[in-house]
Design a protein around this motif. Structure first.
Motif, short mmCIF file in Angstrom:
data_model
loop_
_atom_site.label_atom_id
_atom_site.label_comp_id
_atom_site.label_asym_id
_atom_site.label_seq_id
_atom_site.Cartn_x
_atom_site.Cartn_y
_atom_site.Cartn_z
N ASP A 70 23.56 33.33 -83.27
CA ASP A 70 22.98 32.82 -81.95
C ASP A 70 24.01 33.18 -80.87
N GLY A 71 23.63 33.89 -79.97
CA GLY A 71 24.56 34.39 -78.82
C GLY A 71 24.63 33.34 -77.45
N ASN A 72 23.46 32.27 -77.66
CA ASN A 72 23.44 31.30 -76.62
C ASN A 72 24.54 30.19 -76.55
N VAL A 73 25.15 29.83 -77.42
CA VAL A 73 25.87 28.87 -77.50
C VAL A 73 27.40 29.30 -77.13
N PRO A 74 27.82 28.85 -76.03
CA PRO A 74 29.22 29.35 -75.41
C PRO A 74 30.22 28.99 -76.33
N ASN A 75 31.24 30.24 -76.40
CA ASN A 75 32.26 30.31 -77.19
C ASN A 75 32.00 30.20 -78.88
N ALA A 76 30.77 30.43 -79.27
CA ALA A 76 30.43 30.43 -80.55
C ALA A 76 31.17 31.70 -81.30
N GLY A 77 31.99 31.40 -82.54
CA GLY A 77 32.47 32.37 -83.31
C GLY A 77 34.09 33.12 -82.46
N ARG A 78 34.30 32.37 -81.22
CA ARG A 78 35.59 32.79 -80.58
C ARG A 78 36.64 31.86 -81.21
N THR A 79 37.66 32.88 -81.54
CA THR A 79 38.85 32.28 -82.30
C THR A 79 39.92 31.84 -81.33
N THR A 303 40.48 26.40 -67.81
CA THR A 303 39.29 27.25 -68.44
C THR A 303 39.83 27.58 -69.91
N GLU A 304 40.99 27.83 -70.35
CA GLU A 304 41.37 28.22 -71.57
C GLU A 304 41.31 26.82 -72.56
N ALA A 305 41.73 25.76 -71.84
CA ALA A 305 41.69 24.54 -72.61
C ALA A 305 40.13 24.11 -73.00
N VAL A 306 39.35 24.21 -71.88
CA VAL A 306 37.95 24.03 -72.25
C VAL A 306 37.33 24.99 -73.31
N ASP A 307 37.71 26.31 -73.33
CA ASP A 307 37.38 27.35 -74.27
C ASP A 307 37.59 27.00 -75.47
N VAL A 308 38.84 26.77 -75.67
CA VAL A 308 39.03 26.57 -77.04
C VAL A 308 38.72 25.28 -77.67
N GLU A 309 38.70 24.21 -76.90
CA GLU A 309 38.26 22.90 -77.36
C GLU A 309 36.69 23.04 -77.79
N THR A 310 35.98 23.80 -76.86
CA THR A 310 34.40 23.93 -76.87
C THR A 310 34.26 24.89 -78.09
N SER A 311 35.07 25.81 -78.48
CA SER A 311 34.74 26.64 -79.56
C SER A 311 35.17 25.66 -80.84
N LEU A 312 36.02 24.93 -80.82
CA LEU A 312 36.42 24.23 -82.11
C LEU A 312 35.46 23.12 -82.12
N ALA A 313 35.07 22.50 -81.19
CA ALA A 313 33.61 21.42 -81.32
C ALA A 313 32.39 22.18 -81.76
N THR A 314 32.23 23.37 -81.55
CA THR A 314 31.06 23.99 -81.64
C THR A 314 31.20 24.27 -83.37
N LYS A 315 32.51 24.83 -83.86
CA LYS A 315 32.53 25.38 -85.17
C LYS A 315 32.24 23.95 -86.05
N TYR A 316 32.89 22.97 -85.67
CA TYR A 316 32.88 21.63 -86.52
C TYR A 316 31.85 20.78 -86.39
N ALA A 317 30.94 20.93 -85.43
CA ALA A 317 29.87 20.18 -84.93
C ALA A 317 30.14 18.86 -84.59
N LEU A 318 31.04 18.73 -83.86
CA LEU A 318 31.80 17.49 -83.45
C LEU A 318 30.95 16.70 -82.21
#
Length: 318
Positions: A70-79, A303-318
């Motif tokens: 799905d491409g609608n979740v921000p930062n999904a799959g971004r490392t 922005t970078e802090a939110v980006d990486v934390e959102t990516s991690l939260a999405t990955k681990y479904a926090l």
């Protein structure tokens, strides 16, 4: 052939219901992408199909960093490497490059994914264990710490006195001790340094220090010793009048204060899950798990802090 009137009405009603269902589904995906609302975003398989390191690796093959397709979740799959590029100094992921001994659980190597080969090693002085735990969070593995620490050794980033940095961990813990326990540290009770604390029995708040005199700043986030995984981060940026701004971030909730710049100790490595006192003795061990570690050298923007934390939260479904 002409359709009876009741058939036409049924077809129109069915099409209308499908349109409504589709609209609600799309909206829920978009709402689930925020840092504090990503509970609906289940990380799946990695999809790269690779199994680094052979049969002793946990593999990571078939593990996906973000919601499936799905491409609608921000930062999904971004490392972290996608977000920080050359500023990224260390990236340890329990689903990539974690290798075990013959028992299949004891960690003997945890290979850095940043390209800097900051693999580190087990401190080995706590008398405890560091093991690979599978299906720890959202079906993904984590490294389980019990009275020992992971040490970066001479691969520890050398942060200058006036240099900014950012360190984040996806971690969980459930035990508070009489002394502070550490998510990570480059610190000792003698020369101080910097550290992120998991709290202690008389003060369960997450805390941090960046000061030669040992000043500890407490987060407004407390009582997190519940075994739940969260994104914990420490960010240092420039403050006012020659001071440093120290910020604790817990699932995006921020607490900050200004402190004097302090020398960073170079006679001990950056350690995760403990702290090194003089004479190479490690203590104040985290009793819990760490699924991912990100270390950045240089200034990390909001922005970078939110980006990486959102990516991690999405990955681990926090």
């Amino acid at each position: 052939m002409r359709r009876p009137p009741f058939v036409l009405a049924l077809l129109l009603l069915t099409a209308g219901c499908e349109a409504l269902l589709g609209a609600d589904f799309d909206r829920s995906l978009k709402d689930g992408g925020s840092l504090q609302g990503a509970d609906g975003s289940a990380g799946g398989d990695d999809g790269d199909g690779t199994t680094p390191g052979g049969p002793k690796s946990d593999g990571g093959g078939g593990k996906k960093d973000g919601p499936s397709g799905d491409g609608n979740v921000p930062n999904a799959g971004r490392t972290p490497l996608d977000i920080f590029g050359a500023k990224l100094r260390v990236w340890l992921d329990a689903g990539k490059g974690a290798f075990t001994a013959g028992d299949g659980v004891s960690i003997i190597s945890w290979n850095d994914q940043s390209g800097n080969a900051a693999n580190g090693h087990v401190a080995g002085t706590g008398g405890g264990t560091i093991q690979l735990g599978k299906d720890q969070v959202n079906g993904l593995p984590a490294i389980v710490f019990d009275n020992d620490a992971w040490v970066l050794g001479d691969k520890s980033p050398d942060f200058g006195v006036n240099e900014d940095f950012y360190i984040a961990v996806v971690a969980a813990y459930s035990t508070l001790g009489p002394n502070d326990r550490f998510f990570f540290s480059r610190w000792s009770s003698m020369s101080r340094g910097y550290a992120l604390y998991a709290g202690r029995q008389d003060n369960p708040a997450v805390g941090a220090t960046l000061d030669a005199s040992g000043i500890v700043m407490s987060s407004t986030t407390a009582n997190t010793a519940d075994g739940a995984f969260r994104v914990y981060a420490l960010r240092r940026t420039a403050g006012s009048n020659g001071s440093a701004k120290l910020e604790i971030r817990v699932n995006g909730a921020s607490t900050s204060a200004e402190m004097p710049y302090a020398p960073i100790p170079t006679d001990r490595p950056l350690a995760f899950g403990g702290a090194q006192e003089p004479n190479s003795v490690y203590s104040r061990f985290l009793v819990g798990s760490i699924a991912e570690i990100v270390v950045v050298q240089g200034t990390v923007s909001d922005t970078e802090a939110v980006d990486v934390e959102t990516s991690l939260a999405t990955k681990y479904a926090l």
